[in-house]
Write a protein that holds these residues in place. Structure first.
Motif, PDB file in Angstrom:
ATOM      1  N   LYS A   1       0.840  -1.182   0.000  1.00 41.90           N
ATOM      2  CA  LYS A   1       0.000   0.000   0.000  1.00 41.90           C
ATOM      3  C   LYS A   1       0.888   1.248   0.000  1.00 41.90           C
ATOM      4  O   LYS A   1       1.842   1.344   0.780  1.00 41.90           O
ATOM      5  CB  LYS A   1      -0.890   0.016   1.244  1.00 41.90           C
ATOM      6  CG  LYS A   1      -1.821   1.229   1.303  1.00 41.90           C
ATOM      7  CD  LYS A   1      -2.671   1.228   2.568  1.00 41.90           C
ATOM      8  CE  LYS A   1      -3.577   2.447   2.608  1.00 41.90           C
ATOM      9  NZ  LYS A   1      -4.422   2.491   3.821  1.00 41.90           N
ATOM     10  N   LEU A  17       2.580   4.671   0.830  1.00 38.43           N
ATOM     11  CA  LEU A  17       2.705   5.360   2.109  1.00 38.43           C
ATOM     12  C   LEU A  17       2.156   6.775   2.013  1.00 38.43           C
ATOM     13  O   LEU A  17       2.331   7.443   0.984  1.00 38.43           O
ATOM     14  CB  LEU A  17       4.166   5.421   2.549  1.00 38.43           C
ATOM     15  CG  LEU A  17       4.844   4.108   2.882  1.00 38.43           C
ATOM     16  CD1 LEU A  17       6.331   4.339   3.176  1.00 38.43           C
ATOM     17  CD2 LEU A  17       4.179   3.442   4.078  1.00 38.43           C
ATOM     18  N   ALA A  66       0.084   7.872  13.823  1.00 41.69           N
ATOM     19  CA  ALA A  66      -0.226   7.147  12.592  1.00 41.69           C
ATOM     20  C   ALA A  66      -0.504   5.676  12.891  1.00 41.69           C
ATOM     21  O   ALA A  66       0.121   5.069  13.757  1.00 41.69           O
ATOM     22  CB  ALA A  66       0.929   7.272  11.614  1.00 41.69           C
ATOM     23  N   TRP A  71      -0.284   2.547  10.704  1.00 38.51           N
ATOM     24  CA  TRP A  71       0.130   2.019   9.406  1.00 38.51           C
ATOM     25  C   TRP A  71       0.068   0.495   9.387  1.00 38.51           C
ATOM     26  O   TRP A  71       0.995  -0.179   8.944  1.00 38.51           O
ATOM     27  CB  TRP A  71       1.543   2.511   9.088  1.00 38.51           C
ATOM     28  CG  TRP A  71       1.574   3.946   8.633  1.00 38.51           C
ATOM     29  CD1 TRP A  71       0.547   4.832   8.608  1.00 38.51           C
ATOM     30  CD2 TRP A  71       2.710   4.653   8.123  1.00 38.51           C
ATOM     31  NE1 TRP A  71       0.958   6.059   8.135  1.00 38.51           N
ATOM     32  CE2 TRP A  71       2.283   5.975   7.822  1.00 38.51           C
ATOM     33  CE3 TRP A  71       4.035   4.313   7.903  1.00 38.51           C
ATOM     34  CZ2 TRP A  71       3.150   6.938   7.307  1.00 38.51           C
ATOM     35  CZ3 TRP A  71       4.899   5.274   7.392  1.00 38.51           C
ATOM     36  CH2 TRP A  71       4.462   6.578   7.087  1.00 38.51           C
ATOM     37  N   SER A  72      -1.023  -0.057   9.850  1.00 38.94           N
ATOM     38  CA  SER A  72      -1.161  -1.516   9.887  1.00 38.94           C
ATOM     39  C   SER A  72      -1.148  -2.118   8.484  1.00 38.94           C
ATOM     40  O   SER A  72      -0.423  -3.088   8.213  1.00 38.94           O
ATOM     41  CB  SER A  72      -2.453  -1.900  10.604  1.00 38.94           C
ATOM     42  OG  SER A  72      -2.402  -1.532  11.965  1.00 38.94           O
ATOM     43  N   GLU A  73      -1.971  -1.575   7.592  1.00 37.79           N
ATOM     44  CA  GLU A  73      -2.026  -2.131   6.243  1.00 37.79           C
ATOM     45  C   GLU A  73      -0.724  -1.880   5.493  1.00 37.79           C
ATOM     46  O   GLU A  73      -0.260  -2.731   4.721  1.00 37.79           O
ATOM     47  CB  GLU A  73      -3.212  -1.536   5.469  1.00 37.79           C
ATOM     48  CG  GLU A  73      -3.409  -2.205   4.123  1.00 37.79           C
ATOM     49  CD  GLU A  73      -4.645  -1.707   3.393  1.00 37.79           C
ATOM     50  OE1 GLU A  73      -4.830  -2.096   2.217  1.00 37.79           O
ATOM     51  OE2 GLU A  73      -5.438  -0.946   3.988  1.00 37.79           O
ATOM     52  N   GLU A  74      -0.119  -0.730   5.726  1.00 36.12           N
ATOM     53  CA  GLU A  74       1.167  -0.442   5.080  1.00 36.12           C
ATOM     54  C   GLU A  74       2.221  -1.477   5.471  1.00 36.12           C
ATOM     55  O   GLU A  74       3.010  -1.935   4.630  1.00 36.12           O
ATOM     56  CB  GLU A  74       1.643   0.960   5.460  1.00 36.12           C
ATOM     57  CG  GLU A  74       0.844   2.096   4.831  1.00 36.12           C
ATOM     58  CD  GLU A  74      -0.445   2.446   5.557  1.00 36.12           C
ATOM     59  OE1 GLU A  74      -1.039   3.479   5.229  1.00 36.12           O
ATOM     60  OE2 GLU A  74      -0.863   1.686   6.464  1.00 36.12           O
ATOM     61  N   CYS A  75       2.231  -1.855   6.752  1.00 35.85           N
ATOM     62  CA  CYS A  75       3.182  -2.876   7.209  1.00 35.85           C
ATOM     63  C   CYS A  75       2.812  -4.249   6.654  1.00 35.85           C
ATOM     64  O   CYS A  75       3.677  -4.993   6.161  1.00 35.85           O
ATOM     65  CB  CYS A  75       3.205  -2.922   8.735  1.00 35.85           C
ATOM     66  SG  CYS A  75       3.937  -1.470   9.530  1.00 35.85           S
ATOM     67  N   ASP A 121       6.264   0.591  11.902  1.00 38.66           N
ATOM     68  CA  ASP A 121       6.384   2.052  11.851  1.00 38.66           C
ATOM     69  C   ASP A 121       7.016   2.508  13.154  1.00 38.66           C
ATOM     70  O   ASP A 121       6.383   2.459  14.206  1.00 38.66           O
ATOM     71  CB  ASP A 121       5.017   2.702  11.662  1.00 38.66           C
ATOM     72  CG  ASP A 121       5.056   4.210  11.886  1.00 38.66           C
ATOM     73  OD1 ASP A 121       6.139   4.814  11.702  1.00 38.66           O
ATOM     74  OD2 ASP A 121       4.016   4.766  12.278  1.00 38.66           O
ATOM     75  N   LEU A 132       9.560   1.515   8.580  1.00 36.82           N
ATOM     76  CA  LEU A 132       8.728   2.626   8.128  1.00 36.82           C
ATOM     77  C   LEU A 132       8.822   3.762   9.142  1.00 36.82           C
ATOM     78  O   LEU A 132       8.971   3.520  10.342  1.00 36.82           O
ATOM     79  CB  LEU A 132       7.274   2.179   7.967  1.00 36.82           C
ATOM     80  CG  LEU A 132       7.020   1.004   7.012  1.00 36.82           C
ATOM     81  CD1 LEU A 132       5.518   0.739   6.889  1.00 36.82           C
ATOM     82  CD2 LEU A 132       7.628   1.264   5.646  1.00 36.82           C
ATOM     83  N   SER A 134       6.744   7.203  10.088  1.00 38.04           N
ATOM     84  CA  SER A 134       5.651   8.162   9.929  1.00 38.04           C
ATOM     85  C   SER A 134       5.969   9.514  10.553  1.00 38.04           C
ATOM     86  O   SER A 134       5.324  10.515  10.247  1.00 38.04           O
ATOM     87  CB  SER A 134       4.377   7.606  10.564  1.00 38.04           C
ATOM     88  OG  SER A 134       4.526   7.513  11.978  1.00 38.04           O
TER      89      SER A 134
END
Length: 778
Positions: free
Chosen positions: A7, A9, A422, A424-428, A656, A717, A719
């Motif tokens: 996904k 960022l 932030a 960022w669950s889906e990003e991870c 993150d 990551l 943020s």
């Protein structure tokens, strides 16, 4: 979960800095690399005695007779102490390092058992002798006669009427209730209710360096204790146990060869204090590996039941969770571990209707206390396995079920605490899945499975403990920087992080910064190296102190050069004009100028965490922690269906971290924490039978080596939204949490059936293979 694309960022503007964000060599690296670092067990003194501890071999018994006379008569024995000799002294086992808060009622444990032993390994007597061999011989000469008492080894049995009572009145050490929304309405809205029960075992810390220390009485009559500890503030509890003023105990912390929470508890230091006071001589005590297994705390076993209402698209409408934990024989930090597990029980998901009931009970098992993650890993093993069970029940992709429920910034946890940083669950998650690459094909005897786990973990202490940290920063006349801060470095780079922060703010290279740490008498108290709090707490204290000095330096440099203060930048040991670097003053010259004019070149700062009042006693609603770190792990495993052996083929981890103060250190924490979590799932079986340890050393208790697992693909990551300095978040504990549930989900994916109990030993796997064949899922 194959062919997942990361996904994108959100846009983040993190400025490039000179020291922060760089993988610089840690300030402690050289000493450790060449063997110059003096760990606690390395230290010796002239005229030093050697100590040993006599421990119970019964899980529950009355001490009928304790006769140390033969041991005292042995030539070369300087001292033997029993519970009578220490006058029944009690040790406070409540959460350490608190700032004035009263200790929890019922949190005391005897320094030495006086009339009853409650677990195998409970200390009964102390010996100090001229040599270690003599001390061991003296232990064998102490005559103990027991009368066995009824014992209980299961927390649910311990809460039944008629069970042996270890903790008055009913063995219940702690209990929590959380009520959010309307559970019944949420369940009524659901298309399906999924119910599962998961079990987690005891786990041994297995740090590289067993507990060790040396104590002596100095010329002022102060008891000095040089010890491997995560908490220099233990001097207060030790003083209380000895009945002396707090300023008569001095803790001199060392570099710690691994703690993982066990060295948050008082271990050798209390015994050393009593022995050196009694003998007037230096005393050394070093646990053997077997003694560390026997005498120190373990990770809490949990049984967690999830009952989850879901819609056909995977959205969760209600969550009912029950937790039962084993405290062992004494409370120690069980009430807080249970609180952490309870407060994180629903995971990084937005769930409006929640009911959680959790309880911990005392048993005649070895005591349990802090372990990296502090209840978070057990909670994650519950909620992440349940997410995959929901996906299986609905025939949906596990990632899609998570996507339907991920919380976002501004959403609230099960206690109603708003997450402001932030998320960022889906990003991870998408990055770790993409990092696995193509799926390895099955073979006739090996089944391939993939598993994902998303987690969130707090950093910083419980806010109603009113946590504080202090740091002193000074600039010397040659432009070098000194930090004095009581931060214990437990191998994670706590000392280095605050040095990089000071170096960045004051514009000097890292090698121009020196830190003096972990001395309760001479370094400002910085609180415990626990709860992933030091970067947040001491990092902010150093940031504050260094910023005060920087402002003074910039003001004087601006006057000297003839520009405004806003146009001054401290960089490369100079104060330079930002739009004309040819105009500058060297930092050493500036420091001398300030000193000559009486401008302060040092500052003592205190950072206060947010202070709150606790949870609502009826609903469990309220704020608990300052912030959270979000992350994910994905693994690919191969299960040999003939031998039950599981091989880890691939592993990726992403978190993150807000801002990586030292990316190399962060990578090490994520890789190391993941490795430890993989061991939790695949290898580490701590076996207790009726309170007796059947895996008493590293010969029986398997921990992972670098040869057992492939290298973890670490994805950092940033943020920039954390509450630590420069927007950093904590990573020490969060790094461990997702690994074990990712493995659990991968095993279930490979076999088509879930093994509800860790670790996944060949025996358990083969039993599951038989069941899977019967159910035709394999």
């Amino acid at each position: 979960m194959d062919d997942v694309q990361p996904k994108p960022l959100p846009e983040v503007n993190l400025p490039d800095l000179n020291q922060v964000g760089k993988p610089l060599r840690r300030v402690d690296a050289l000493g450790k690399a060449v063997g110059a670092t003096v760990y606690a067990a390395d230290f010796t003194m002239p005229n030093m005695l050697h100590a040993k501890v006599l421990r119970s071999d019964r899980p529950h018994a009355r001490i009928v007779r304790l006769d140390p006379s033969q041991a005292k008569a042995l030539d070369g024995v300087a001292c033997v102490l029993t519970g009578d000799d220490v006058k029944g002294a009690k040790l406070n086992t409540d959460l350490p390092g608190q700032t004035g808060r009263e200790a929890r009622s019922g949190s005391d444990a005897p320094v030495l058992a006086l009339d009853t032993v409650r677990y195998v390994g409970e200390p009964i007597a102390l010996v100090a002798a001229e040599t270690l061999d003599l001390a061991e011989e003296a232990l064998r000469l102490i005559d103990v006669e027991y009368e066995d008492l009824p014992a209980v080894f299961d927390p649910e049995e311990a809460m039944k009427p008629g069970a042996p009572i270890l903790f008055e009145p009913d063995n219940v050490v702690s209990r929590y209730t959380i009520r959010k929304g309307d559970l019944d309405a949420g369940m009524a809205e659901a298309d399906l209710v999924v119910e599962s029960t998961f079990r987690m075992p005891f786990v041994e810390h297995a740090y590289l360096e067993p507990d060790a220390g040396v104590a002596w009485v100095d010329e002022q009559g102060v008891i000095n204790i040089r010890v491997a500890t995560q908490v220099v503030e233990h001097f207060r509890s030790i003083a209380r146990a000895l009945g002396v003023p707090q300023n008569r105990i001095r803790i001199r912390g060392t570099m710690v060869g691994g703690g993982f929470g066990s060295k948050e508890d008082i271990t050798v230091e209390i015994f050393l204090a009593f022995l050196t006071r009694e003998t007037g001589r230096p005393v050394k005590l070093v646990y053997t590996r077997e003694e560390a297994f026997l005498a120190t705390s373990k990770r809490h076993p949990f049984t967690i039941t999830h009952r989850t209402g879901v819609k056909k698209d995977g959205r969760i409408t209600a969550s009912q969770i029950e937790m039962v934990a084993d405290s062992g024989a004494y409370p120690y930090l069980t009430p807080y571990v249970l609180l952490y597990a309870t407060g994180m029980a629903t995971g990084p998901y937005k769930i409006d209707n929640v009911r959680i009931d959790s309880v911990a009970a005392a048993t005649n098992q070895t005591f349990t206390s802090a372990f990296r993650g502090f209840g978070g890993p057990q909670a994650a093993l519950g909620y992440e396995q349940q997410m995959d069970e929901i996906a299986r029940a609905l025939d949906l992709d596990p990632l899609e079920v998570r996507r339907a429920n991920y919380m976002a910034s501004g959403d609230t946890t099960c206690t109603g605490q708003e997450v402001s940083s932030a998320v960022w669950s889906e990003e991870c998650a998408t990055r770790v899945l993409a990092a696995l690459g193509d799926r390895t094909p099955d073979s006739p005897t090996r089944r391939i499975g993939r598993g994902l786990a998303n987690t969130f973990q707090s950093y910083g202490r419980i806010m109603w403990f009113h946590d504080t940290s202090r740091a002193w920063v000074g600039v010397e006349l040659d432009g070098t920087v000194v930090i004095r801060c009581g931060v214990p470095d437990i191998g994670a780079g706590q000392s280095n992080s605050v040095c990089q922060i000071a170096a960045e703010i004051l514009g000097v290279p890292l090698d121009r910064v020196t830190i003096y740490a972990t001395d309760s008498a001479v370094t400002p108290l910085a609180g415990t190296s626990t709860a992933t709090r030091q970067l947040y707490m001491s990092g902010n204290a150093v940031y504050s102190a260094a910023s005060k000095i920087r402002a003074r330096l910039a003001r004087r440099a601006a006057e000297y050069i003839g520009v405004s203060e806003e146009n001054i930048l401290l960089e490369n040991s100079r104060a330079i004009v930002t739009d004309d670097p040819s105009r500058f003053i060297e930092l050493d010259a500036l420091a001398k100028m300030c000193a000559a004019e009486g401008i302060e070149l040092s500052h003592l700062a205190q950072f206060n965490a947010p202070f709150t009042d606790g949870l609502d006693p009826e609903t469990g609603q309220g704020d608990i922690w300052p912030d959270f770190t979000f992350g994910a792990v994905a693994v690919e495993i191969a299960v040999d269906i003939e031998t039950g052996q599981i091989d880890l083929l691939k592993c990726a981890a992403s978190h993150d971290v807000g801002r990586a103060i030292n990316p190399a250190a962060v990578q090490g924490q994520i890789a190391g924490g993941t490795h430890q979590g993989l061991g939790y799932a695949l290898l580490e079986e701590f076996v207790l039978e009726e309170g007796r340890i059947r895996t008493p050393s590293l010969a029986e208790y398997m921990i992972p080596t670098i040869f057992d697992f492939p290298e973890t693909d670490v994805i950092i990551l940033e943020s920039g939204t954390g509450v630590g300095p420069f927007g950093a978040k904590g990573i020490g504990e969060p790094a461990l949490t997702p690994a074990a549930p990712a493995v659990a989900n991968a095993v279930a994916d490979a076999l088509g059936i879930r093994i509800p109990e860790l670790p996944f030993t060949p025996k358990r796997v083969l039993e599951a293979v038989v069941e899977a064949r019967e159910k035709r899922t394999l």
